[in-house]
Design an enzyme around this catalytic site. Structure first.
Site, mmCIF file in Angstrom:
data_model
loop_
_atom_site.group_PDB
_atom_site.id
_atom_site.type_symbol
_atom_site.label_atom_id
_atom_site.label_comp_id
_atom_site.label_asym_id
_atom_site.label_seq_id
_atom_site.Cartn_x
_atom_site.Cartn_y
_atom_site.Cartn_z
ATOM 1 N N THR A 141 -48.556 -1.036 -26.190
ATOM 2 C CA THR A 141 -47.485 -0.415 -26.981
ATOM 3 C C THR A 141 -47.615 -0.702 -28.475
ATOM 4 O O THR A 141 -48.024 -1.790 -28.881
ATOM 5 C CB THR A 141 -46.123 -0.927 -26.481
ATOM 6 O OG1 THR A 141 -46.007 -0.604 -25.107
ATOM 7 C CG2 THR A 141 -44.975 -0.294 -27.250
ATOM 8 N N GLU B 156 -42.714 -0.959 -18.741
ATOM 9 C CA GLU B 156 -43.658 -0.514 -17.703
ATOM 10 C C GLU B 156 -43.387 0.909 -17.278
ATOM 11 O O GLU B 156 -43.455 1.256 -16.103
ATOM 12 C CB GLU B 156 -43.614 -1.461 -16.491
ATOM 13 C CG GLU B 156 -44.369 -2.705 -16.807
ATOM 14 C CD GLU B 156 -45.297 -3.199 -15.716
ATOM 15 O OE1 GLU B 156 -45.430 -4.420 -15.628
ATOM 16 O OE2 GLU B 156 -45.860 -2.389 -14.971
ATOM 17 N N ALA C 150 -45.888 4.227 -30.851
ATOM 18 C CA ALA C 150 -46.230 4.865 -29.576
ATOM 19 C C ALA C 150 -45.923 3.937 -28.419
ATOM 20 O O ALA C 150 -46.530 2.881 -28.273
ATOM 21 C CB ALA C 150 -47.701 5.256 -29.547
ATOM 22 N N GLY D 91 -14.161 -9.046 -13.118
ATOM 23 C CA GLY D 91 -13.048 -8.778 -14.029
ATOM 24 C C GLY D 91 -13.280 -9.433 -15.379
ATOM 25 O O GLY D 91 -14.403 -9.482 -15.881
ATOM 26 N N ALA E 134 -37.570 5.070 -17.492
ATOM 27 C CA ALA E 134 -36.977 5.827 -16.387
ATOM 28 C C ALA E 134 -37.365 7.308 -16.493
ATOM 29 O O ALA E 134 -37.579 7.980 -15.484
ATOM 30 C CB ALA E 134 -35.462 5.668 -16.417
ATOM 31 N N SER F 41 -44.163 5.299 -24.837
ATOM 32 C CA SER F 41 -44.449 6.149 -23.688
ATOM 33 C C SER F 41 -45.691 6.994 -23.926
ATOM 34 O O SER F 41 -46.461 7.262 -23.013
ATOM 35 C CB SER F 41 -43.263 7.075 -23.408
ATOM 36 O OG SER F 41 -42.125 6.329 -23.075
#
Lengths: 418, 202
Positions: free
Chosen positions: A158, A398, A162, A374, A401, A164
């Site tokens: 990474t 990694e 850049a 709560g 999603a 993805s």
């Protein structure tokens, strides 16, 4: 490389059968077809990892999260117990475990603290390109040293520009005689400041039209090479004890012996590593989710409101039921993905599904756990707010999603096109 | 000292963390499919034996377990912790129910003599039956001195000093080898099996 993958899968398979045969419980029909039973050896691995997580990681995890200090004593201990570097082949002094066994261990460690689990995972990810594509000398040199001392390594792909879009990497490696000169910047590198060596992906083909499958090369770079400038430790939302840094490479010289496979093979190696490590990341997310579920359930059995325990209120018990559904399914997903790659098969479809699903549910389950606690859930004296902060990164690193969905769509639709 | 062989008895019991359930026909507790592991006091005994071996005071640690086939798992745990050999005295499932301290101590007595052990280390009691008899019976059958409920063990020459936890506090006794010692909770903190040990590649 496919042959190497098959060999690895084959050897892991042999190990699998070996441990099956040494079992004393006689249920031969369980050896064929679907089987949800762990072998004796796997249960023992899980026990060791579980004991380490519950007794040694959990008591100190909150403190490491508060200070952000790298958990050196825990890493050393995990290394001593053999919980780290499990993929390194036996020829290099490692255990040569397949992905499934590694996933079992990872889930248990993540239950204790995902920050620590990520630091350890950083090693597996950094080593994987060398394991799948390294030649004898490279493996002996760089994997061998990991089993002799508790060293760390890192996967440097990474960049600030850049993540993805791996094809958009700007770091360049220019061939000069018997060496390559590397210039560029990497970002968000796990173990960046602690690594002894890096797996680095850099562009070797200066033609902007060259396809990604040919333009990049994978290198092994010693961290103390002149020109490697390690940035400051980044302060993140969660998994704060893990060391994440930016690294600048300025005229870093790497000998050609440190090229993995050959010029232009980098992209495939980098992606091939993910097929083996994605199930592990999914396992980590499941460990976190299981922890959140356990903490929430225990709390709901103690806390009372409107005269009854929280669990006796259907709103809460339904919430717990849904959390349980998600955890069980995510676990089965990573087990399938790990099992597929251990069988020597391409597991991209299952690995992406496992990673995407577990990342998402880890966030949902952690958030629900905070909800069940709560007001206390929001407070740092209780364990669940850390889980919620730690969970977010599972939807990002990694393969985000969104990238996972791209992959799953491509694999799924591809089946119908044949 | 350097010739000393330690015989350690290990029992396979229902794991301490499991919630015990009585069988519907009320003839016993549910054991099918329930997690079993090494009796915690036996773990402490194995750990002590292995530590003595690491200090070079014991030459060989031999683990013994009596019972059906599954006892081999318990023996493997002992081996993964550092025991040198494991002896499985196989008792068929059907008869295992009637296996108690008297029978086990007869077995241990015979094995201690056969293996020429100088030290027999056992857990003080098993967590399933809480008998607290095997160590004492074995010592009587062998006609050896016994140091039970040991919270500290020191081997010196042909003597072993045992600090015992008794009702009134702590009692220190010195026994001449060969002897039987049973381990209590505070004797040590058992190590866990490292992965290389589990795989037997260490």
């Amino acid at each position: 490389m496919a042959a190497a993958l098959l060999r690895r899968g084959g050897r892991a398979l042999q190990g699998f059968w070996r441990s099956q045969h040494s079992k004393t419980e006689p249920k031969p029909e369980a050896l064929s077809g679907f089987n949800f039973e762990l072998t004796e050896q796997q249960k023992k691995f899980q026990d060791t990892a579980r004991k380490f997580a519950r007794e040694e990681i959990m008591p100190v995890a909150a403190e490491y999260d508060r200070t952000g200090e790298y958990p050196v004593p825990l890493i050393k201990r995990a290394w001593e117990l053999g919980l780290m570097n499990v993929h390194i082949p036996e020829s290099c002094g490692g255990l040569g475990l397949g992905s499934f066994d590694a996933c079992l261990i990872t889930e248990e460690l993540a239950y204790g603290c995902t920050g620590l689990q990520t630091a350890i995972e950083g090693n597996s990810l950094g080593q994987m390109p060398v394991i799948i594509a390294g030649n004898e000398q490279q493996r002996k040199k760089y994997l061998g040293r990991m089993t002799e001392q508790p060293l760390m390594c890192a996967y440097c792909v990474t960049e600030p520009g850049a993540g993805s879009d791996v094809a958009g990497l700007q770091t360049r490696a220019e061939k000069k005689g018997n060496e390559y000169v590397i210039n560029g910047q990497k970002m968000w590198i796990t173990n960046g400041g602690k690594a002894n060596w890096y797996f680095l992906l850099a562009r070797t083909d200066s033609d902007p039209k060259a396809p990604a499958s040919k333009a990049f090369t994978g290198f092994i770079v010693e961290a103390d090479t002149p020109g490697v400038q390690i940035g400051r430790k980044e302060i993140n939302m969660g998994q704060r004890c893990s060391d994440t840094r930016g690294i600048v490479f300025e005229n870093v010289i790497v000998p050609k012996e440190n090229v993995l496979l050959g010029e232009g093979a980098g992209f495939k190696i980098a992606m091939g590593a993910f097929d083996r490590t994605r199930p592990l990341v999914a396992a980590g997310a499941v460990g976190l989710a299981q922890r959140a579920l356990d903490e929430a359930t225990k709390y709901a059995l103690e806390r009372k409101t409107f005269g009854r325990h929280l669990v006796e209120h259907q709103a809460v018990s339904f919430l717990l039921a849904e959390m349980a559904m998600k955890v069980e399914l995510a676990r089965m997903a990573y087990q399938r993905a790990a099992w597929e790659v251990d069988m020597g098969r391409r597991n991209t479809y299952h690995a992406s599904i496992a990673k995407a699903f577990s990342g998402d549910i880890a966030n949902q389950v952690a958030s629900d756990a905070v909800q069940i606690f709560g007001g206390s859930g929001f407070n740092s004296e209780y364990p669940v707010e850390k889980l919620m902060r730690d969970a977010k990164i599972y939807q990002i690193y990694e393969g985000t999603a969104q990238i996972q969905r791209l992959i799953i769509a491509r694999e799924h639709i591809g089946k119908y096109k044949k | 000292m350097a010739e000393l062989r330690a015989l350690v008895g290990v029992k396979r019991v229902i794991d301490y963390a499991v919630k015990i359930r009585v069988k519907p026909d009320k003839t016993g507790v549910v054991t099918d499919g329930v997690k079993h592991s090494m009796n915690p006091f036996c773990e402490i005994a194995v750990e002590e034996a292995v530590r003595l071996k690491e200090k070079k005071l014991v030459k060989e640690v031999i683990a013994v377990s009596c019972g059906p086939k599954q006892c081999q798992e318990t023996l493997r745990t002992a081996l993964a912790m550092g025991a040198d050999r494991g002896i499985h005295v196989e008792v068929p499932e059907s008869e295992a129910e009637r296996l108690g301290p008297l029978q086990v101590s007869r077995v241990l007595t015979a094995l201690a003599q056969k293996e020429k052990a100088g030290l027999v280390l056992l857990g003080k009691q098993a967590i399933d039956d809480d008998c607290n008899q095997t160590g004492q019976m074995t010592a009587a059958m062998l006609d050896w001195p016994q140091g039970t409920f040991a919270s500290k063990l020191t081997l010196e020459g042909d003597k072993v000093t045992v600090e015992r936890e008794i009702d009134g506090g702590l009692e220190t006794i010195r026994l001449k080898l060969p002897a039987v010692v049973t381990a209590d909770l505070r004797l040590n903190e058992p190590r866990y099996a490292t992965l290389p040990n589990i795989m037997g590649t260490n």
